[in-house]
Design an enzyme around this catalytic site. Structure first.
Site, short mmCIF file in Angstrom:
data_model
loop_
_atom_site.label_atom_id
_atom_site.label_comp_id
_atom_site.label_asym_id
_atom_site.label_seq_id
_atom_site.Cartn_x
_atom_site.Cartn_y
_atom_site.Cartn_z
N THR A 1 2.09 9.13 17.26
CA THR A 1 1.07 9.22 18.18
C THR A 1 1.37 10.29 19.35
O THR A 1 2.30 10.76 19.18
CB THR A 1 0.68 8.05 19.14
N ALA B 1 6.26 7.37 20.23
CA ALA B 1 5.33 7.50 21.47
C ALA B 1 5.89 8.42 22.37
O ALA B 1 7.11 8.49 22.65
CB ALA B 1 5.48 6.03 22.13
N ILE C 1 11.05 7.33 20.55
CA ILE C 1 10.77 8.32 21.64
C ILE C 1 10.25 9.63 21.29
O ILE C 1 11.21 10.38 20.67
CB ILE C 1 11.75 7.92 22.68
N LYS C 2 9.37 10.27 21.82
CA LYS C 2 8.93 11.44 21.16
C LYS C 2 9.10 12.52 22.55
O LYS C 2 8.62 12.38 23.60
CB LYS C 2 7.49 11.54 20.84
N VAL C 3 9.81 13.71 22.18
CA VAL C 3 10.08 14.57 23.49
C VAL C 3 9.80 15.92 22.83
O VAL C 3 9.92 16.13 21.73
CB VAL C 3 11.56 14.60 23.88
#
Length: 218
Positions: A27, A56, A82-84
């Site tokens: 997402t 996310a 965790i998306k960075v």
């Protein structure tokens, strides 16, 4: 190859997961906006459907705020990844999240092999090169996937290549031929992989011939 679906639409995710084809979900803020829900609620519902990683994304741009948001997102479910973004602060956050929080990290918005190299050095679980957006500026996005594959193989990096911004079924085929680890695709594209006119024609013929036999099974 792993198949992730790039959406926050819970209905589509549930349908694809029931087919047994889904390994994870990605997402982003734009997809959360489209879903019409709150990020925590939408992400939690997705995580309850899919056993694999659910990316996310943080929305902060500075390291300290990224880490605060990462801790909030991590509490939603154990399979939250965790998306960075691929910035210096994002890479720093990636390293900390991997070493101190022991959580999966997806480094996104990758457009060069050098960026992918940095992400692997930072310990990224996934690197997300955007092939469709590269195609949009007149460069072959799949060449980037080949470059990253070669670099990662040269140095035995464990970061998985997650091909993103997939626009066509041909992108999926090319990614598989190159040896990408994951593709994340819109629901319609994933469903389109099964389509072939000769399959439809053959099935139509088989059913017509079967009807002529007057038989039934069961």
């Amino acid at each position: 190859m792993k198949f992730f679906v790039d959406t926050a639409d819970v209905k589509d995710i549930r349908e694809l997961n029931d087919l047994g084809l889904l390994d994870g979900v990605t997402t982003n803020p734009s997809l959360i906006l489209k879903s019409g829900g709150k990020i925590a609620d939408v992400t939690k519902e997705i995580c309850n459907i899919v056993k694999g990683p659910v990316s996310a994304e943080v929305t902060a741009t500075e390291y300290s705020e990224m880490m605060q948001q990462a801790k909030v997102l991590a509490k939603i479910a154990d399979n939250v990844c965790i998306k960075v973004p691929l910035t210096l602060d994002g890479l720093k956050a990636c390293k900390t999240i991997r070493t101190e929080m022991n959580r999966l990290v997806n480094v996104t918005l990758c457009f060069s092999a050098n960026q992918a190299l940095l992400a692997a050095k930072a310990g990224a679980s996934f690197i997300s090169p955007f092939v469709g957006r590269i195609d949009d500026i007149g460069i072959d996005g799949m060449e980037l996937i080949q470059e990253i594959r070669q670099i990662y193989d040269n140095y035995d990096f464990q970061t998985e290549i997650l091909v993103a911004s997939v626009r066509t079924v041909n992108h999926v085929k090319q990614a598989a031929l190159i040896g990408a680890d994951v593709v994340t695709v819109p629901p319609a594209t994933l469903k389109a992989l099964v389509k072939h006119p000769l399959t439809d024609k053959g099935l139509e013929q088989f059913l017509a011939d079967w009807a002529k036999t007057g038989q039934s099974i069961g």
